[in-house]
Design an enzyme around this catalytic site. Sequence first.
Site, short mmCIF file in Angstrom:
data_model
loop_
_atom_site.label_atom_id
_atom_site.label_comp_id
_atom_site.label_asym_id
_atom_site.label_seq_id
_atom_site.Cartn_x
_atom_site.Cartn_y
_atom_site.Cartn_z
N GLY A 5 85.85 43.52 78.91
CA GLY A 5 86.12 44.95 78.93
C GLY A 5 86.04 45.55 80.33
O GLY A 5 86.98 46.22 80.78
N PRO A 6 84.93 45.31 81.04
CA PRO A 6 84.80 45.93 82.37
C PRO A 6 85.85 45.45 83.37
O PRO A 6 86.15 46.15 84.33
CB PRO A 6 83.39 45.49 82.82
N VAL A 59 89.30 43.38 82.58
CA VAL A 59 90.68 43.59 82.11
C VAL A 59 90.84 44.95 81.41
O VAL A 59 91.78 45.70 81.66
CB VAL A 59 91.09 42.42 81.18
N GLY A 60 89.88 45.28 80.53
CA GLY A 60 89.99 46.54 79.78
C GLY A 60 90.00 47.75 80.71
O GLY A 60 90.84 48.65 80.57
N CYS A 107 84.12 49.52 60.75
CA CYS A 107 83.74 50.83 61.27
C CYS A 107 83.66 51.87 60.16
O CYS A 107 82.92 52.83 60.27
CB CYS A 107 84.70 51.27 62.36
N LYS A 125 94.89 43.55 75.12
CA LYS A 125 93.65 42.85 75.49
C LYS A 125 92.79 42.73 74.24
O LYS A 125 92.13 43.68 73.83
CB LYS A 125 92.86 43.59 76.56
N GLU A 182 75.07 53.52 63.98
CA GLU A 182 75.92 52.49 63.38
C GLU A 182 75.20 51.14 63.53
O GLU A 182 74.81 50.77 64.63
CB GLU A 182 77.27 52.45 64.10
N GLU A 184 89.74 54.64 67.99
CA GLU A 184 89.11 54.40 66.68
C GLU A 184 87.73 53.85 66.99
O GLU A 184 87.60 52.71 67.42
CB GLU A 184 89.89 53.36 65.87
N GLY A 204 90.22 38.67 78.51
CA GLY A 204 89.21 38.93 79.52
C GLY A 204 88.19 39.94 79.03
O GLY A 204 88.24 40.37 77.87
P1 NAD Z 1 83.13 47.12 72.55
O1 NAD Z 1 83.48 48.52 72.34
O2 NAD Z 1 82.33 46.75 73.73
O3 NAD Z 1 84.47 46.25 72.58
C1 NAD Z 1 85.70 46.67 71.99
C2 NAD Z 1 86.83 46.35 72.97
O4 NAD Z 1 86.70 47.21 74.10
C3 NAD Z 1 86.79 44.92 73.51
O5 NAD Z 1 88.10 44.42 73.68
C4 NAD Z 1 86.10 45.11 74.85
O6 NAD Z 1 86.40 44.09 75.76
C5 NAD Z 1 86.68 46.44 75.28
N1 NAD Z 1 85.88 47.13 76.29
C6 NAD Z 1 84.53 47.13 76.43
N2 NAD Z 1 84.17 47.87 77.49
C7 NAD Z 1 85.31 48.35 78.05
C8 NAD Z 1 85.60 49.17 79.17
N3 NAD Z 1 84.64 49.64 79.96
N4 NAD Z 1 86.88 49.47 79.44
C9 NAD Z 1 87.87 49.00 78.65
N5 NAD Z 1 87.66 48.21 77.59
C10 NAD Z 1 86.40 47.88 77.28
O7 NAD Z 1 82.46 46.64 71.23
P2 NAD Z 1 81.39 45.49 71.07
O8 NAD Z 1 80.44 45.38 72.21
O9 NAD Z 1 82.14 44.29 70.73
O10 NAD Z 1 80.58 46.07 69.85
C11 NAD Z 1 79.56 47.02 70.06
C12 NAD Z 1 79.47 48.00 68.92
O11 NAD Z 1 80.73 48.64 68.74
C13 NAD Z 1 79.17 47.40 67.58
O12 NAD Z 1 77.80 47.27 67.41
C14 NAD Z 1 79.76 48.40 66.65
O13 NAD Z 1 78.83 49.42 66.40
C15 NAD Z 1 80.92 48.96 67.40
N6 NAD Z 1 82.20 48.40 67.01
C16 NAD Z 1 83.05 49.20 66.35
C17 NAD Z 1 84.27 48.70 65.96
C18 NAD Z 1 85.25 49.53 65.21
O14 NAD Z 1 86.12 49.01 64.55
N7 NAD Z 1 85.17 50.84 65.29
C19 NAD Z 1 84.61 47.39 66.23
C20 NAD Z 1 83.73 46.60 66.96
C21 NAD Z 1 82.52 47.12 67.34
#
Ligand code: NAD
Length: 487
Positions: free
Chosen positions: A215-216, A218-219, A291, A182, A391, A257, A213
Amino acid sequence: MTSHSSHPHGLELHNAGQFYINGEWTSPAVPALLPVINPATEEVVAEVARGSAEDVNRAVAAARAAFPGWSATPVAERASILSKIHALILERKEPLAQALTLEMGAAISFSRAMQVPLAAEHVRVARDLLSTYRFQTVEGSTAIEREAIGVCGLITPWNWPLYQITAKVAPALAAGCTVVLKPSELSPLSALLFAQLVHDAGLPPGVFNLVNGSGPEVGATIAAHPDIDMISITGSNRAGALVAQAAAVTVKRVTQELGGKSPNVMLPDADFAKAVPLGVLSAFRNVGQSCSAPTRMIVPRARLAEVEALAADTANALIVGDPQSPDTQLGPIANEAQFSRVQAMIQAGISEGAKLLCGGPGRVPGFEKGYYTKPTVFSEVGSAMRIAQEEIFGPVLCILAYDTIDEAVAIANDTVYGLGAHVQAQDLELGRAVASRIRAGQVHLNHPAWNPMAPFGGYKRSGNGREYGVMGFEEYLETKAIIGFNA
Ligand code: NAD
């Protein structure tokens, strides 16, 4: 339903409204679309299918059915398919670079030179290590066997979209696992091209599946799915913790990660004229959206004025602009939510009394549209300030001063994170001694070249497990001891 979108710059996106499940492009169970926004223009450039639990179930069933066959394929056959995937990434590097620039705003020069080639490297590494990895070792009468863990759910973010995908998919496939991917809903275009490329490489049906899709939806379904054995997620701490909670019920292995707030310790003997500009450039690489970006520059108080001048000069010289222009170094921030967050954090730095050296809040002059952000450097930052603790994930650098090396180490470790760290020192012995005191998964001494074999991952709240190289590969393996193997 949109199933085909075409774009400027020759990028063709077939199947945007579909998923790749069981070796074919297929429509979602419930028709729904998600817009993809180009952060340089704020315009919708594509619509991708928005998956539901039913789509995940189909993808997991396909991956489960494919697992016995794929995990039993000879290692050489898996290596050969990885070679084809690697060759196809290089062959299609231009459309992949265009997709990345369109979906997350990376400067096209950066997409071409970094985002795509480094993504290809993960595939090469996974293939190469298959030629030497020992899946069975025997000691005395006991054999230790390493076997594919099973069906893997892979959840990736938007900042290094293709790179994060290959960092997970390549070792998983090499190990003999089957996967459901995903990608981030904010950057799903390069992932669609990747799925087509995996298909064209001849991977058997069901081994690799892609469901787009949110996160809430598909994830979360992937995280809780009873027929998935392991999850690897890269993203925010919030999402990482939610995934671990949902996965706990079915006792999955979870590799995370997550965030970072990486220090860059300048020891008193560092070559400041060289190390400070390099430190600024690495903090602002990918518009600060990495990150492990070294966003806390920790410098001797006696050298503060010199560091401030070098840092501001470097930041002011950066070319921010249209990511399609070949001269651009920093494109826009990747999406609106992130842009708002970065703006709020710049404001927080000013409110908390940090000294603004350059940049600051607001849009970049001349850009009414697009999430362009001024490269911003704060000095006289206190370690307790929000900008030093949270961050930011944008082009914002904090400079913190220290009086003794013990204090420098204490500031470096004064964070809930522990992903990356940098140390600058001409005396390598001293550099190594400081590196050993920093609680982080990777320490870079004097800006070395990127090493795709070096394990990458976090201490503390930066995550669990490692990616890249042999350790990254082993996350996708189970261990079996056969005692009495030799009579
Ligand atoms: P996020 O964590 O919301 O999204 C990352 C992935 O997780 C996406 O594919 C998302 O759809 C999925 N996801 C989100 N909620 C989920 C859930 N409840 N269950 C399963 N999967 C879920 O990241 P974001 O909103 O895009 O970014 C927010 C913050 O995250 C940024 O401000 C940054 O600080 C951090 N970030 C870190 C990295 C990294 O490489 N460590 C990458 C992107 C963002």
